[in-house]
Structures are given as structure tokens and as C-alpha cells.
Design a protein around this motif. Structure first.
Motif, mmCIF file in Angstrom:
data_model
loop_
_atom_site.group_PDB
_atom_site.id
_atom_site.type_symbol
_atom_site.label_atom_id
_atom_site.label_comp_id
_atom_site.label_asym_id
_atom_site.label_seq_id
_atom_site.Cartn_x
_atom_site.Cartn_y
_atom_site.Cartn_z
ATOM 1 N N LEU A 61 0.904 -1.197 0.046
ATOM 2 C CA LEU A 61 -0.201 0.012 0.048
ATOM 3 C C LEU A 61 0.772 1.134 -0.065
ATOM 4 O O LEU A 61 0.540 2.128 -0.666
ATOM 5 C CB LEU A 61 -0.895 -0.004 1.153
ATOM 6 C CG LEU A 61 -2.246 -1.048 1.332
ATOM 7 C CD1 LEU A 61 -2.743 -1.081 2.563
ATOM 8 C CD2 LEU A 61 -3.130 -0.837 0.010
ATOM 9 N N GLU A 64 2.108 1.899 -3.243
ATOM 10 C CA GLU A 64 1.192 2.298 -4.301
ATOM 11 C C GLU A 64 0.918 3.664 -4.090
ATOM 12 O O GLU A 64 1.032 4.705 -4.964
ATOM 13 C CB GLU A 64 -0.137 1.753 -4.029
ATOM 14 C CG GLU A 64 -1.109 1.922 -5.068
ATOM 15 C CD GLU A 64 -2.658 1.179 -4.685
ATOM 16 O OE1 GLU A 64 -3.622 1.559 -5.106
ATOM 17 O OE2 GLU A 64 -2.635 0.072 -4.204
ATOM 18 N N SER A 83 -6.125 10.438 -6.737
ATOM 19 C CA SER A 83 -5.620 9.221 -6.629
ATOM 20 C C SER A 83 -4.661 9.085 -5.239
ATOM 21 O O SER A 83 -4.444 7.919 -4.587
ATOM 22 C CB SER A 83 -5.089 8.694 -7.825
ATOM 23 O OG SER A 83 -5.795 8.809 -8.785
ATOM 24 N N GLN A 86 -6.558 9.176 -2.244
ATOM 25 C CA GLN A 86 -7.143 7.820 -1.897
ATOM 26 C C GLN A 86 -6.085 6.719 -1.331
ATOM 27 O O GLN A 86 -6.321 6.037 -0.487
ATOM 28 C CB GLN A 86 -7.940 7.359 -3.067
ATOM 29 C CG GLN A 86 -9.089 8.102 -3.513
ATOM 30 C CD GLN A 86 -9.724 7.746 -5.088
ATOM 31 O OE1 GLN A 86 -9.122 6.995 -5.473
ATOM 32 N NE2 GLN A 86 -10.861 8.483 -5.208
ATOM 33 N N ALA A 87 -4.604 6.636 -2.066
ATOM 34 C CA ALA A 87 -3.898 5.713 -1.486
ATOM 35 C C ALA A 87 -3.568 5.878 -0.309
ATOM 36 O O ALA A 87 -3.374 4.966 0.652
ATOM 37 C CB ALA A 87 -2.644 5.787 -2.667
ATOM 38 N N GLN A 89 -5.397 7.219 2.230
ATOM 39 C CA GLN A 89 -6.369 6.641 2.928
ATOM 40 C C GLN A 89 -6.378 5.185 3.144
ATOM 41 O O GLN A 89 -6.819 4.557 4.095
ATOM 42 C CB GLN A 89 -7.776 7.119 2.500
ATOM 43 C CG GLN A 89 -7.989 8.824 2.601
ATOM 44 C CD GLN A 89 -7.590 9.195 4.125
ATOM 45 O OE1 GLN A 89 -7.885 8.684 4.993
ATOM 46 N NE2 GLN A 89 -6.753 10.413 4.136
ATOM 47 N N GLN A 90 -6.373 4.688 2.065
ATOM 48 C CA GLN A 90 -6.166 3.188 1.914
ATOM 49 C C GLN A 90 -4.956 2.608 3.107
ATOM 50 O O GLN A 90 -5.244 1.589 3.421
ATOM 51 C CB GLN A 90 -5.937 2.512 0.595
ATOM 52 C CG GLN A 90 -7.047 2.759 -0.254
ATOM 53 C CD GLN A 90 -6.888 2.436 -1.913
ATOM 54 O OE1 GLN A 90 -5.657 2.194 -2.254
ATOM 55 N NE2 GLN A 90 -7.603 1.802 -2.538
ATOM 56 N N ARG A 92 -3.960 4.297 5.344
ATOM 57 C CA ARG A 92 -4.280 4.600 7.074
ATOM 58 C C ARG A 92 -5.580 3.306 7.260
ATOM 59 O O ARG A 92 -5.189 2.855 8.554
ATOM 60 C CB ARG A 92 -5.208 5.911 6.888
ATOM 61 C CG ARG A 92 -5.564 6.128 8.248
ATOM 62 C CD ARG A 92 -6.630 7.441 8.339
ATOM 63 N NE ARG A 92 -5.365 8.715 7.678
ATOM 64 C CZ ARG A 92 -4.378 9.274 8.202
ATOM 65 N NH1 ARG A 92 -4.072 8.811 9.299
ATOM 66 N NH2 ARG A 92 -4.017 10.119 7.682
ATOM 67 N N LYS A 93 -6.155 2.845 6.603
ATOM 68 C CA LYS A 93 -7.088 1.886 6.731
ATOM 69 C C LYS A 93 -6.367 0.574 6.968
ATOM 70 O O LYS A 93 -6.496 -0.053 7.947
ATOM 71 C CB LYS A 93 -8.199 1.865 5.580
ATOM 72 C CG LYS A 93 -9.121 0.519 5.822
ATOM 73 C CD LYS A 93 -10.175 0.397 4.729
ATOM 74 C CE LYS A 93 -11.359 -0.311 5.047
ATOM 75 N NZ LYS A 93 -12.261 -0.486 3.671
ATOM 76 N N GLY A 94 -5.472 0.305 5.890
ATOM 77 C CA GLY A 94 -4.662 -0.750 6.196
ATOM 78 C C GLY A 94 -3.738 -0.791 7.543
ATOM 79 O O GLY A 94 -3.826 -1.773 8.379
#
Length: 187
Positions: A61, A64, A83, A86-87, A89-90, A92-94
């Protein structure tokens, strides 16, 4: 000459706008202390944390996110910026959902990601200021300089035409006088 004074003032405005824009670009990229250097330091810190925690899924992640970062930095466009965000935030979620991380590791990674995201927002704001400065000041002042220079050149061309016309008229009068003198002397 008032035209040249006005032109010099416009050129000075252009030079000032240009210097200010260069200053903003310097703030963005000055070596070891600019925003880009801070972003690189924060990104490197994140990468080190993922390696130490042995979390390859977070590293994917992260890579990316880095890819989108580079794309935006090469050509700052809204779609690339979205983009990139969003990466982030992904990632962060991970981090939040990763079961391998203990509370301290998770907290430190989220703090490092917050720092990274803060610098990204500063870079985006600075890019917008630079873009605005170029569009609103530098380009407008360059057009003013260009327009004024064309105006001064056209004025000089008109003065030259008038001077040429005056000389032609003077030459015609002298030619007629000379012709009349020749006719008087001959006759």
C-alpha cells in the motif's frame, strides 16, 4: 520619454512577480529543507516502520501511495491528486486494520502517516499558489510588457514614417526649386 518610463514600470512588476514565483518554487524544492525534502523524509520514515514491523501488505500500500505521489509531483493534476489522497486513506485503513501491529506500532505509524499527509497538503497548497501566481501575475504582467512593447514599437514606426514623409516632402520642394532655378537661368 514617458512611454519608456511606463514600460519600465511594467517590466519591474513582471520581474517582481517572477521573483516571487521563483521564491515559492524554492520553498517547494530547496534541498534538504524544502517541502519535497520533508515529504521524502516522512515517506522514508514510514517505509522503515513497515519494514521493522514486517508488514509486507502495508509496504505494498505504501509503494502504491508512493507511485501516486510521484505521478502528482511530475504533473500536478486534480485526478492524480485524488488518486494520491485515496492511496493515503487506503494505507491508513490498512494500518488500522492490520492485526500484526501492536497499539504502539499502530499509533506511531498513524502519526507518521499524519505527518506525511500534512506535508502533502502543504505541497498541494504551494503548487496551487505557484500555479495561481504564474497565471494571475506572471502571465498577465508578461502580456502587459508585450502589449506595451508593441505599442512603443508602433509609436516609433509611426514617428519614423512621419520623418520619412517630411524628408520626402522637403526633397520634392528642393527638387522643384532646383528645377525652377534651372529654368530661370536657362531662359
Amino acid at each position: 520619454n514617458p512611454d519608456l518610463v511606463a514600460y519600465a514600470e511594467i517590466v519591474e512588476q513582471y520581474a517582481t512577480s517572477f521573483r516571487e514565483t521563483v521564491g515559492l518554487v524554492r520553498d517547494l524544492g530547496i534541498e534538504n529543507v524544502g517541502l519535497l525534502a520533508k515529504l521524502e523524509q516522512n515517506a522514508s520514515g514510514l517505509s522503515d516502520r513497515f519494514k521493522l514491523a514486517d508488514t509486507p501488505e502495508l509496504m505494498v500500500l505504501y509503494l502504491e501511495m508512493q507511485s501516486f505521489e510521484k505521478q502528482y509531483l511530475l504533473t500536478p493534476q486534480e485526478a492524480k491528486l485524488n488518486s494520491w489522497y485515496q492511496a493515503v486513506q487506503q494505507l491508513r485503513k490498512g494500518i488500522i486494520l492490520n492485526s500484526k501491529l501492536n497499539t504502539i506500532e499502530r499509533s506511531q505509524m498513524l502519526k507518521a502517516l499524519d505527518d506525511y499527509e500534512s506535508v502533502t497538503k502543504q505541497i498541494v497548497e504551494l503548487n496551487q499558489k505557484i500555479d495561481s501566481k504564474i497565471k494571475d501575475d506572471v502571465d498577465i504582467n508578461a502580456k502587459k510588457v508585450s502589449d506595451r512593447l508593441i505599442e512603443v514599437a508602433n509609436t516609433e514606426v509611426e514617428r519614423a514614417r512621419l520623418a520619412i514623409d517630411t524628408r520626402i516632402q522637403t526633397a520634392r520642394v528642393l527638387l522643384i526649386v532646383a528645377l525652377l532655378l534651372v529654368l530661370l537661368v536657362a531662359g
